[in-house]
Design an enzyme around this catalytic site. Structure first.
Site, short mmCIF file in Angstrom:
data_model
loop_
_atom_site.label_atom_id
_atom_site.label_comp_id
_atom_site.label_asym_id
_atom_site.label_seq_id
_atom_site.Cartn_x
_atom_site.Cartn_y
_atom_site.Cartn_z
N GLY A 451 13.76 -8.02 -3.68
CA GLY A 451 12.89 -7.78 -2.70
C GLY A 451 11.31 -7.61 -2.97
CE LYS A 470 15.22 -1.40 -1.07
NZ LYS A 470 14.93 -1.51 0.69
CG ASP A 565 10.84 -7.91 6.94
OD1 ASP A 565 10.78 -7.72 6.03
OD2 ASP A 565 10.32 -8.65 7.63
#
Length: 634
Positions: A451, A470, A565
């Protein structure tokens, strides 16, 4: 005459050809003279009784003629201390050993051919004395032991054939000294252990054959440096791990055979960029997932064997474009759907498709017919078409009504059942070292996605727990803020339709969040990938799940939360296909009564609600908080 000994004299000049016409000779010794020139072309041709030939200690050179093999009773041959450039005695039943005196042959010797001679024993370490060797072929013998370390001295070696012997031990790193090596064949031996990482340093390699051994490592990533390799065969070993992405660097390769190993994971789509590849075999492994649709780009492919794996999904229709494909085998997998019929498939038989899960197609493949309507049922097809158009509209209206009623009922309920209580115990912290080990050093093979602010990896802990990690890219300026936002938000919210954060790992140089793992990936994959499909009920369930998550974020607490988002890539599906909203890196907390937020954060255009943005300047859009409106299009 049976014996002629003229050794240790001062004879000069070439050897007369007539001396090799004395058919009764048994012993001939011309050693330790100053004879020069080439051996006569009839050497051994008329010496049926010769058993001993001493020619050492002269100045003879050139090529040793093949006719010497006609001396069928020859037991002892001494050609040492000369200037021969080539020794070729292949396909003679010598059934002896390579003597240590092989190291006494001329230092100018360039080629040795001793194929299929029944040679036994070890390769003598003295072979390292032949520093000028370019070709060394000892294949199809009965050699045992290990490859001697003295081969590292043979820096000019271009071809090394040791295949079809019984050599053991590991592949020595000394092999990596062959900077001019173009053809290395160690196949059909009993070599074990790892493939040396330094093998990728031999950038001159064109042919690499390591098949039919007992090698048990993964494929070294350094093989990406072999950009000029034409053929690579590592089949019939115990190689494991994922197929490396570095295979995509072998742009000029025409043959890759990795069959009969223990490779796992999916076939990397990058391999389909090898447009010069003619022969590809990945059979007899444990590969999973779909056959990449991009296989249709491998326009030179003639041979493709993917049999005996755990591949699933459909046979890509793009394979019909491979006009040169003459052999295809996808048998013994878990494939479904229709067998293509165009292009090369017209020439394939049942042997290409046996023992799959649910293939259908033409009768010649001995599979059930696919359920495709015939021209006689045109009326039924029209009815089906009308239903296909009207039913989704009805479902969307029903879903919208259901979500509206569900939202109203949840507003009345101050303690919704879907709101998970915050944990009362602190989860165990996971160290950086544990994360590094669980992701195999943050390997590309464990990469789930990337991302704006970092990458997500699959991690398998020591207790077999699977997590999604992440890792924030701290070189990106906004990554620190994104990490802080996610920590602030995720520590205080719990809902069955939000991705659950387990813990975090943070220091000055590394920041990561640890989430529960979602084995079915993102909604984006299910909506836009050719090999995945959602029926209408699944789509409705996902819409309800997402709506429940948003209703919780907007109304569960006095401080509302706007995701900013929301898109299919940020909606993840667990093993039961339950949807979970993720990625709160640019989310915003709204105070009560707040109506306008000035921010430079831009969500993904195409998914943000159109009524929420009004651009007044190129750098400062304004987000307006408006009446609750939710539109979900699946």
């Amino acid at each position: 005459m049976r014996r002629l000994s003229l050794s240790v004299n001062n004879f000069m000049g070439p050897i007369p050809t007539s001396i090799f016409n004395i058919s009764s000779l048994e012993i001939l010794s011309l050693a330790a003279n100053q004879l020069l020139g080439n051996l006569p072309s009839n050497t051994g041709l008329w010496l049926p009784n010769l058993n001993t030939l001493y020619l050492g200690g002269n100045k003879l050179g050139g090529v040793i003629p093949d006719s010497i093999s006609n001396a069928s009773k020859l037991i002892t041959l001494d050609l040492s201390e000369n200037a021969f450039m080539e020794l070729g005695i292949s396909f003679n039943p010598l059934n002896g050993i390579l003597p240590t005196t092989i190291g006494n042959l001329s230092a100018s010797l360039e080629n040795i051919y001793v194929d299929s001679c029944g040679i036994k024993g070890n390769i003598p370490s003295e072979i390292g004395n032949l520093s000028n060797l370019a070709f060394l072929r000892l294949q199809q013998n009965n050699l045992i032991g290990s490859i001697p370390s003295t081969v590292k001295v043979l820096g000019k070696l271009q071809i090394l054939y040791l295949s079809n012997n019984r050599l053991q031990g590991s592949m020595p790193d000394d092999l990596c000294n062959f900077k001019n090596m173009g053809d290395l064949r160690l196949n059909r031996n009993e070599l074990s252990g790892l493939i040396p990482e330094c093998l990728g340093n031999i950038t001159s390699l064109r042919y690499l054959y390591l098949d039919s051994n007992k090698l048990s490592s993964s494929i070294p990533t350094s093989l990406r440096n072999l950009k000029d390799i034409l053929e690579i065969n590592m089949s019939t070993n115990s190689l494991n791990g994922n197929l490396p992405l570095e295979l995509g660097n072998l742009k000029v390769a025409i043959l890759i055979d990795l069959s009969m190993n223990q490779f796992i994971g999916e076939i990397p789509s990058i391999i389909t960029g090898l447009q010069n590849l003619v022969n590809l075999s990945l059979a007899y492994n444990r590969l999973q997932g779909p056959i990449p649709d991009s296989f249709g780009n491998m326009v030179s492919l003639k041979f493709l064997d993917l049999s005996h794996n755990n591949l699933s999904g459909v046979i890509p229709k793009s394979l019909e474009t491979l006009s040169h494909l003459s052999y295809l085998n996808v048998s013994f997998n878990k494939l479904r759907g229709q067998i293509p019929i165009g292009g090369p498939f017209a020439n394939f038989t049942i042997q290409s498709f046996m023992s799959n899960e649910a293939l259908c197609g033409a009768p010649k493949f001995q599979v059930p017919p696919c359920h495709i309507g015939s021209p006689n049922h045109l009326r039924k097809k029209r009815v089906a078409l009308v239903l296909y158009i009207l039913l989704p509209i009805a479902f969307i209206l029903l879903a919208t009504t259901f979500v509206f009623l569900l939202t109203r009922s949840r507003k009345r309920n101050k303690t919704p059942a879907n709101y998970d209580l915050l944990p009362t115990t602190t989860p165990p912290r996971i160290t950086y070292q544990q994360l590094f080990q669980a992701t195999n050093g943050f390997s590309k093979s464990n990469l789930l996605g990337m991302g704006s602010f970092g990458s997500v990896y699959k991690a398998i802990l020591e207790d077999a727990t699977i997590l999604a990690i992440k890792v924030f890219n701290l070189e990106v300026e906004a990554a620190f803020k994104s990490f802080d936002i996610e920590c602030e938000i995720m520590r205080s919210i719990r809902h069955r339709n939000l991705v659950k954060v387990i813990s975090n790992c943070s220091n000055l140089d590394f920041k990561a969040l640890e989430f529960e793992y979602m084995p079915n990936g993102s909604l984006e994959k299910w909506l836009y990938s050719y090999n995945y499909f959602l029926d209408m009920l699944q789509r409705l369930d996902i819409m309800i799940d997402v709506a429940c998550a948003l209703e919780y974020l907007h109304h569960a607490y006095s401080t509302s939360l706007v995701h900013c988002d929301l898109k299919p890539r940020n909606i993840l599906l667990d093993k039961d296909m339950v949807a979970h909203v993720s990625d709160f890196g640019i989310a915003k907390l709204l105070d009560l009564g707040e109506s306008v937020i000035h921010t430079k954060t831009i969500a993904t255009f195409g998914y943000i609600a159109p009524g929420w943005i009004q651009v007044e300047t190129p750098s400062l859009p304004i987000f307006y908080k408006r009446a609750p409106t939710l539109t979900i299009n699946l």
